[in-house]
Scaffold this motif. Structure first.
Motif, PDB file in Angstrom:
ATOM      1  N   ILE B 321       0.851  -1.428   0.150  1.00 44.91           N
ATOM      2  CA  ILE B 321       0.103  -0.308  -0.234  1.00 44.91           C
ATOM      3  C   ILE B 321       1.457   1.059   0.100  1.00 44.91           C
ATOM      4  O   ILE B 321       2.004   1.303   1.155  1.00 44.91           O
ATOM      5  N   ILE B 322       0.602   1.808  -1.045  1.00 47.16           N
ATOM      6  CA  ILE B 322       1.988   3.042  -1.045  1.00 47.16           C
ATOM      7  C   ILE B 322       0.988   4.644  -0.476  1.00 47.16           C
ATOM      8  O   ILE B 322       0.052   4.828  -1.484  1.00 47.16           O
ATOM      9  N   ASP B 323       1.688   5.127  -0.085  1.00 42.86           N
ATOM     10  CA  ASP B 323       1.241   5.983   0.881  1.00 42.86           C
ATOM     11  C   ASP B 323       0.706   7.233   0.065  1.00 42.86           C
ATOM     12  O   ASP B 323       0.142   8.060  -0.513  1.00 42.86           O
ATOM     13  N   GLU B 324       2.436   7.369  -0.967  1.00 48.41           N
ATOM     14  CA  GLU B 324       2.397   9.011  -1.541  1.00 48.41           C
ATOM     15  C   GLU B 324       3.713   8.526  -2.856  1.00 48.41           C
ATOM     16  O   GLU B 324       4.572   7.331  -2.357  1.00 48.41           O
ATOM     17  N   ILE B 325       3.602   8.074  -3.791  1.00 47.70           N
ATOM     18  CA  ILE B 325       5.172   8.233  -4.557  1.00 47.70           C
ATOM     19  C   ILE B 325       5.112   9.376  -5.038  1.00 47.70           C
ATOM     20  O   ILE B 325       4.292  10.455  -5.329  1.00 47.70           O
ATOM     21  N   LEU B 326       6.672  10.138  -4.337  1.00 44.76           N
ATOM     22  CA  LEU B 326       7.051  11.265  -3.948  1.00 44.76           C
ATOM     23  C   LEU B 326       8.237  12.007  -4.767  1.00 44.76           C
ATOM     24  O   LEU B 326       8.580  11.020  -5.803  1.00 44.76           O
ATOM     25  N   PRO B 327       8.602  12.804  -5.626  1.00 41.73           N
ATOM     26  CA  PRO B 327       9.155  12.726  -6.617  1.00 41.73           C
ATOM     27  C   PRO B 327      10.966  12.851  -5.744  1.00 41.73           C
ATOM     28  O   PRO B 327      10.548  13.510  -4.334  1.00 41.73           O
ATOM     29  N   ASN B 340       8.204   9.651  12.199  1.00 45.74           N
ATOM     30  CA  ASN B 340       7.158   9.982  12.939  1.00 45.74           C
ATOM     31  C   ASN B 340       5.883   8.731  12.438  1.00 45.74           C
ATOM     32  O   ASN B 340       5.186   9.158  12.934  1.00 45.74           O
ATOM     33  N   ASN B 341       6.125   8.332  12.246  1.00 44.98           N
ATOM     34  CA  ASN B 341       5.170   6.526  11.362  1.00 44.98           C
ATOM     35  C   ASN B 341       3.895   7.052  11.330  1.00 44.98           C
ATOM     36  O   ASN B 341       3.530   6.930  11.984  1.00 44.98           O
ATOM     37  N   LYS B 342       4.147   8.604  10.305  1.00 48.08           N
ATOM     38  CA  LYS B 342       3.149   8.933   9.490  1.00 48.08           C
ATOM     39  C   LYS B 342       2.581   8.406   8.323  1.00 48.08           C
ATOM     40  O   LYS B 342       2.476   8.822   7.271  1.00 48.08           O
ATOM     41  N   VAL B 343       3.815   6.875   8.049  1.00 52.81           N
ATOM     42  CA  VAL B 343       2.948   6.730   7.045  1.00 52.81           C
ATOM     43  C   VAL B 343       2.672   5.353   6.693  1.00 52.81           C
ATOM     44  O   VAL B 343       3.222   4.761   7.327  1.00 52.81           O
ATOM     45  N   ARG B 344       1.184   4.693   5.520  1.00 49.87           N
ATOM     46  CA  ARG B 344       0.698   4.020   5.178  1.00 49.87           C
ATOM     47  C   ARG B 344       1.052   3.932   4.076  1.00 49.87           C
ATOM     48  O   ARG B 344       0.624   4.251   3.354  1.00 49.87           O
ATOM     49  N   TYR B 345       1.865   2.687   3.654  1.00 49.97           N
ATOM     50  CA  TYR B 345       2.782   1.496   4.864  1.00 49.97           C
ATOM     51  C   TYR B 345       3.750   2.331   4.055  1.00 49.97           C
ATOM     52  O   TYR B 345       5.071   1.633   4.146  1.00 49.97           O
ATOM     53  N   ARG B 346       3.892   3.142   3.105  1.00 49.43           N
ATOM     54  CA  ARG B 346       5.895   3.170   1.962  1.00 49.43           C
ATOM     55  C   ARG B 346       5.308   4.333   1.819  1.00 49.43           C
ATOM     56  O   ARG B 346       4.828   4.883   0.474  1.00 49.43           O
ATOM     57  N   PHE B 347       6.852   5.061   0.888  1.00 52.37           N
ATOM     58  CA  PHE B 347       6.602   5.866   0.418  1.00 52.37           C
ATOM     59  C   PHE B 347       7.582   5.522  -0.786  1.00 52.37           C
ATOM     60  O   PHE B 347       8.805   4.311  -0.734  1.00 52.37           O
ATOM     61  N   VAL B 348       7.433   5.718  -1.567  1.00 53.34           N
ATOM     62  CA  VAL B 348       8.640   5.487  -3.094  1.00 53.34           C
ATOM     63  C   VAL B 348       8.915   6.393  -3.643  1.00 53.34           C
ATOM     64  O   VAL B 348       7.484   7.970  -3.619  1.00 53.34           O
ATOM     65  N   LEU B 349      10.167   7.164  -3.582  1.00 56.01           N
ATOM     66  CA  LEU B 349      10.479   8.068  -4.398  1.00 56.01           C
ATOM     67  C   LEU B 349      10.508   7.482  -6.034  1.00 56.01           C
ATOM     68  O   LEU B 349      11.210   6.714  -6.588  1.00 56.01           O
TER      69      LEU B 349
END
Lengths: 354, 354
Positions: B321-327, B340-349
């Motif tokens: 489950i990707i929280d957000e895909i960021l540049p 800060n444990n604010k990710v559900r459940y992974r960021f992908v760059l």
């Protein structure tokens, strides 16, 4: 003849005065048809006795505690259902005196892990009677927790096997100690000096790790193949990836865990049967990351294992090195010596109460 | 065409300013005949990245560290010996980029436990070149540490599998996760949310233990059979002696270890793949005495396991489950959120450097 209802023993009432043993009468558990009663002749002095009467493992659970769970004596009474033992037979009792005997763990020879297990002392039987240990005249318990002593083993030698011996024998066999395996032993005291002998008798290549170079001679004479001084820098390097299993009897918050773990093969394990008063220092999961190793514990052994251990000991001539046999009235002296690590490797108390 | 010699990436120089990523050029490792070079498209953001750039696991080993070890990209160069990959192929790199490839561990599909293993970043290759991670344009390494990505898996979904997925898949399969087994999962984050899916896909009955009731819905939708809130007093009672194996991805010094251990069957194990900055609190051997349980660790997985994991994921539709895909330029934002444990459940760059 009606069953004996009370006994007397040397006990402690105040953990701050842990050498001030006094003699008191105490009630025996209500006699049941599966019970065996024995008149005690010898009782070994275990580290657990020290942790309990000093309060190291926490406040005592009973107002007056008679320690001792390495007990050998003679059967004086048997209940109507008892088939395995008869009056006059030489038997022993270890660190456990009851379990539910009905659950899966009890049925599968894991009665030492029954959630209703009752310790030999500092505990209560289900009938509310306080369980008192072997620094006393008499103990009564269910026959499941009574062991027959082979003729080849002297009573004073058998006594320390029933906790110290069994506590190392069980994890050794459960973790595959045998021919083709390399086993490390840490902490050469009452438990460790049995561990060397049993690991060797089971067929393993045995490596002792100790911070006391003075233990080298004893370790080798007990059957160790190698002795490694953990005081030497880089002692573990030579043993990288060489050891299948390590049994630690070190009763210490500080042991060189990282170094010891590095000697293990992948998926290797350290079992600690030393139970220190305080948490281990510096234990982070990452110190086990380099080989997927793990650290565990173990609790005495089953009756099945006790019988197998006694048979092996009889066959191979395994016995404790007894520092001194003291009259039971000198329990305080023995407790003090064990607390100060001054015992090589076991004190045994001899009955002196009537 | 001569091999590419340098790349550029987002890195940190000062652990006290762990969100201040700057772009720098860095040299690639000297090209070897067994090497594969890839142009990076996506890189997951792992807890290890946070521990490293914040100094939580200790000072950084290199002056400028480009984190990232969940890398997917396209092959741009292959050495003369490389048979498994060709230019243009979609591949990935995880948290390891080298090992000796000669020792028994390497030969027996345990290259992640090779004593000469090289981490993907914050490390050095044998040629002295600093290993830099996937928040960058390019990575080059030995083909043993490059994985082919099945067509059925999207690149952004594959990336987090290469550390988070593999780190849980390997201990699950090595510890017998499968039909007839009951497996507990603790710590539902980047790793844990894969652990639920893989444990279920491998055939186990899966029980999630979490102190965050907010994770219940996600856990059940990811395949958990049961969800247990560890905030409830006595949460473990109902599970006494029920669980074969527990995998903890909780990145915390405080987890309810005693309660969790009590749910294990005899000889059961907790593997912690969460690697907190500080030692575990209150860990004494005796908390494992009631069932001969143990606590261990594990380190990523082998290439063989990575290939098996990717195959299983493709077959069963397992994905993060990707929280957000960021540049990639927003690496600092992602690091802060993970810390800060604010990710559900992974960021992908996603790549934004040229």
């Amino acid at each position: 003849m009606s069953p004996q209802t009370s006994a007397k023993g040397y006990g402690i009432s105040d953990t701050s005065k842990y050498t001030d043993f006094t003699v008191k009468d105490f009630p025996l558990k209500t006699s049941q048809p599966d019970d065996v009663t024995l008149s005690i002749e010898f009782c070994g002095v275990c580290g657990s006795d020290v942790h309990t009467v000093t309060g190291g493992w926490g406040p005592m659970s009973v107002p007056f505690c008679v320690p001792g769970h390495e007990i050998v004596g003679t059967v004086t009474e048997v209940g109507d259902n008892v088939k395995e033992f008869k009056v006059g037979q030489r038997v022993g009792v270890g660190a456990q005196v009851l379990s539910c005997l009905k659950c899966n763990r009890c049925k599968e020879d894991n009665e030492q892990y029954c959630p209703e297990q009752v310790d030999t002392y500092n505990a209560k039987f289900p009938d509310g009677v306080e369980a008192q240990g072997g620094y006393s005249t008499t103990i009564r318990t269910n026959e499941r927790f009574v062991f027959s002593i082979p003729e080849a083993i002297k009573s004073e030698d058998a006594a320390p096997m029933l906790c110290a011996g069994l506590t190392v024998y069980s994890p050794l066999v459960r973790n595959g100690c045998g021919p083709g395996k390399t086993v490390g032993i840490v902490g050469i005291g009452g438990l460790g000096h049995f561990a060397i002998q049993f690991a060797k008798a089971l067929g393993a290549h045995v490596i002792v790790f100790s911070h006391s170079p003075s233990k080298k001679e004893d370790s080798l004479s007990l059957g160790a193949d190698e002795f490694v001084s953990t005081d030497e820098d880089g002692f573990a390097d030579k043993y990288f990836d060489k050891i299948d299993y390590i049994l630690s009897a070190a009763d210490a918050e500080k042991i060189p865990l990282s170094d010891l773990l590095s000697t293990l093969k992948i998926d290797g394990k350290i079992t600690s049967v030393g139970l220190p008063d305080k948490p281990w220092e510096g234990l982070q999961p990452q110190i086990m990351a380099s080989n997927a190793s793990c650290i565990g514990c173990s609790h005495i052994g089953s009756k099945k294992e006790a019988n197998a251990m006694l048979k092996l000991a009889a066959e191979k001539g395994i016995k404790p090195i007894i520092d001194e046999i003291l009259p039971m009235s000198q329990a305080g002296k023995a407790i003090e010596a064990v607390k100060n690590n001054k015992v090589r490797y076991r004190f045994v108390l001899k009955q002196d109460l009537k």
